[in-house]
Design a protein around this motif. Structure first.
Motif, PDB file in Angstrom:
ATOM      1  N   TYR A  13     -65.715  15.144 -54.995  1.00  0.00           N
ATOM      2  CA  TYR A  13     -67.015  15.223 -54.337  1.00  0.00           C
ATOM      3  C   TYR A  13     -68.071  15.828 -55.252  1.00  0.00           C
ATOM      4  CZ  TYR A  13     -64.121  14.327 -50.276  1.00  0.00           C
ATOM      5  OH  TYR A  13     -63.232  13.761 -49.395  1.00  0.00           O
ATOM      6  N   LYS A  23     -71.276  13.714 -51.548  1.00  0.00           N
ATOM      7  CA  LYS A  23     -70.755  12.348 -51.586  1.00  0.00           C
ATOM      8  C   LYS A  23     -69.453  12.312 -52.362  1.00  0.00           C
ATOM      9  CE  LYS A  23     -72.689   7.794 -52.384  1.00  0.00           C
ATOM     10  NZ  LYS A  23     -73.001   7.668 -51.026  1.00  0.00           N
ATOM     11  N   VAL A  26     -64.100   7.225 -51.848  1.00  0.00           N
ATOM     12  CA  VAL A  26     -62.724   6.996 -51.403  1.00  0.00           C
ATOM     13  C   VAL A  26     -62.148   5.803 -52.162  1.00  0.00           C
ATOM     14  CG1 VAL A  26     -61.258   6.462 -49.422  1.00  0.00           C
ATOM     15  CG2 VAL A  26     -63.236   7.980 -49.139  1.00  0.00           C
ATOM     16  N   GLU A  43     -67.637   8.366 -48.826  1.00  0.00           N
ATOM     17  CA  GLU A  43     -67.638   9.423 -47.821  1.00  0.00           C
ATOM     18  C   GLU A  43     -68.890  10.257 -48.053  1.00  0.00           C
ATOM     19  OE1 GLU A  43     -64.832  12.981 -45.943  1.00  0.00           O
ATOM     20  OE2 GLU A  43     -64.139  11.846 -47.692  1.00  0.00           O
ATOM     21  N   ASP A  44     -69.713  10.365 -47.015  1.00  0.00           N
ATOM     22  CA  ASP A  44     -71.025  11.011 -47.157  1.00  0.00           C
ATOM     23  C   ASP A  44     -71.240  12.087 -46.101  1.00  0.00           C
ATOM     24  OD1 ASP A  44     -72.654   9.377 -49.229  1.00  0.00           O
ATOM     25  OD2 ASP A  44     -71.786   7.836 -47.947  1.00  0.00           O
ATOM     26  N   ILE A  66     -66.924  10.700 -38.863  1.00  0.00           N
ATOM     27  CA  ILE A  66     -65.958  11.796 -38.841  1.00  0.00           C
ATOM     28  C   ILE A  66     -66.505  12.974 -38.049  1.00  0.00           C
ATOM     29  CG2 ILE A  66     -64.673  13.453 -40.258  1.00  0.00           C
ATOM     30  CD1 ILE A  66     -64.684  11.373 -42.502  1.00  0.00           C
ATOM     31  N   HIS A 109     -71.378  13.039 -40.990  1.00  0.00           N
ATOM     32  CA  HIS A 109     -70.271  12.942 -41.944  1.00  0.00           C
ATOM     33  C   HIS A 109     -69.574  11.617 -41.665  1.00  0.00           C
ATOM     34  CE1 HIS A 109     -66.129  14.703 -43.384  1.00  0.00           C
ATOM     35  NE2 HIS A 109     -66.569  13.751 -44.179  1.00  0.00           N
ATOM     36  N   THR A 110     -69.676  10.674 -42.599  1.00  0.00           N
ATOM     37  CA  THR A 110     -69.218   9.309 -42.337  1.00  0.00           C
ATOM     38  C   THR A 110     -68.391   8.754 -43.492  1.00  0.00           C
ATOM     39  OG1 THR A 110     -71.165   8.259 -43.326  1.00  0.00           O
ATOM     40  CG2 THR A 110     -71.307   8.836 -40.983  1.00  0.00           C
ATOM     41  N   LEU A 111     -67.625   7.730 -43.154  1.00  0.00           N
ATOM     42  CA  LEU A 111     -66.965   6.876 -44.134  1.00  0.00           C
ATOM     43  C   LEU A 111     -67.573   5.489 -43.989  1.00  0.00           C
ATOM     44  CD1 LEU A 111     -63.250   7.823 -43.392  1.00  0.00           C
ATOM     45  CD2 LEU A 111     -64.488   8.396 -45.486  1.00  0.00           C
ATOM     46  N   TYR A 192     -56.289   6.439 -45.965  1.00  0.00           N
ATOM     47  CA  TYR A 192     -57.068   7.636 -46.265  1.00  0.00           C
ATOM     48  C   TYR A 192     -56.630   8.754 -45.326  1.00  0.00           C
ATOM     49  CZ  TYR A 192     -60.903  10.831 -47.175  1.00  0.00           C
ATOM     50  OH  TYR A 192     -61.639  11.940 -47.534  1.00  0.00           O
ATOM     51  N   LEU A 194     -57.294  11.901 -43.343  1.00  0.00           N
ATOM     52  CA  LEU A 194     -58.382  12.692 -42.767  1.00  0.00           C
ATOM     53  C   LEU A 194     -57.999  14.162 -42.624  1.00  0.00           C
ATOM     54  CD1 LEU A 194     -59.585  10.264 -39.958  1.00  0.00           C
ATOM     55  CD2 LEU A 194     -60.887  10.907 -41.986  1.00  0.00           C
ATOM     56  N   HIS A 210     -57.912  14.341 -47.853  1.00  0.00           N
ATOM     57  CA  HIS A 210     -58.738  13.738 -48.903  1.00  0.00           C
ATOM     58  C   HIS A 210     -57.938  12.863 -49.865  1.00  0.00           C
ATOM     59  CE1 HIS A 210     -61.947  16.175 -47.403  1.00  0.00           C
ATOM     60  NE2 HIS A 210     -61.477  17.305 -47.888  1.00  0.00           N
TER      61      HIS A 210
END
Length: 283
Positions: A13, A23, A26, A43-44, A66, A109-111, A192, A194, A210
């Motif tokens: 990150y 950021k 993945v 992933e942000d 997320i 917080h998203t993928l 992935y 989580l 991660h």
């Protein structure tokens, strides 16, 4: 066929310039031939103003929330809010123009996964589909549960309507639980983590939060035949996402917000956007 882990890594990150916060990749950009039909996944962590009005063409996205709340706005007049565990599918097709924003003062917080379109579908109609967490079917396994967002993972079938064959499942397992996940043998796949600590595949590779794993698959196999992915949890609260898709096997040119099959098509996409063919801003 039992699958093994082919490759694995941990997401690295980087802090970003506000209103973006952090950021990580993945699925790193530039390895699309290996990940086919997937192009990249980011992933942000971000606040409002990071992903304001912008265009896309030639691919699909799957955005999983997320944490925080994510507001989707597009120039077709749609406006929706997604919460943790929800996801949105977008077919950019010939031309999408939208915004993805944190809500109020939330840190979203998203993928976001970029999923390729075959050449004959790159000019398809643009559309969006929200899949709320409670609307995805879920079934219990010993020591856990499996939620299916896309594809058929018996005994459940996910509601997401992708233009290409994919599966997407969220698996939750308690400490010591063992589960065998079934995927079409011809699907390329990645996992992935989580949260938690798991062993994956016939080679029992250990991954923690991660961690990312790509899996072996039968490139010339049948979509009707399933393969097995053994998974064992070594933590009281392991959660992982499993993505799979049938490779498209076409050369692509990912450039900025567009994914086409040639640089001429990329130049045409930029020209169309500058000439207003994508329509008014999303706001």
């Amino acid at each position: 066929m039992k699958r093994s882990v082919k490759d694995s890594w941990y997401v690295k990150y980087e802090e970003a310039q506000f209103p973006s916060i952090q950021k990580g990749w993945v699925l790193p950009a530039g390895r699309w031939a290996e990940f086919d039909p997937f192009i990249l996944m980011a992933e942000d962590w971000f606040k409002r103003g990071t992903f304001s009005d912008h265009p896309h063409r030639g691919f699909q996205t799957i955005t999983y929330v997320i944490d925080g709340r994510l507001e989707h706005i597009d120039n077709g007049g749609r406006r929706d809010i997604l919460e943790p565990g929800d996801l949105q599918y977008m077919n950019a097709g010939w031309g999408a123009r939208h915004a993805e924003e944190g809500v109020d003062d939330d840190i979203a917080h998203t993928l976001q996964l970029w999923l390729n379109l075959p050449k004959h579908l790159k000019n398809s109609d643009t559309f969006y589909q929200n899949v709320y967490s409670e609307d995805a079917p879920q079934f219990k396994v010993e020591g856990g549960s499996v939620k299916v967002f896309a594809g058929e993972i018996r005994p459940a079938k996910g509601p997401l309507n992708s233009l290409v064959p994919i599966t997407l499942s969220e698996i939750t397992l308690e400490d010591g639980a063992e589960y065998t996940h079934h995927l079409p043998e011809n699907h390329n796949s990645f996992i992935y983590i989580l949260s938690g600590d798991v062993e994956i595949g016939e080679n029992k590779l250990n991954l923690k939060k991660h961690g990312v794993a790509t899996l072996t698959y039968h490139e010339h196999g049948s979509k009707e035949t399933t393969s097995e992915v053994p998974i064992k949890s070594k933590h009281r609260r392991s959660k992982l996402l499993v993505y799979s898709g049938a490779p498209i096997k076409e050369e692509i040119v990912p450039y900025g917000p567009f994914v086409m099959n040639s640089m001429d098509e990329i130049r045409e996409a930029f020209q169309d956007f500058q000439n207003g063919k994508f329509g008014p801003p999303a706001k």
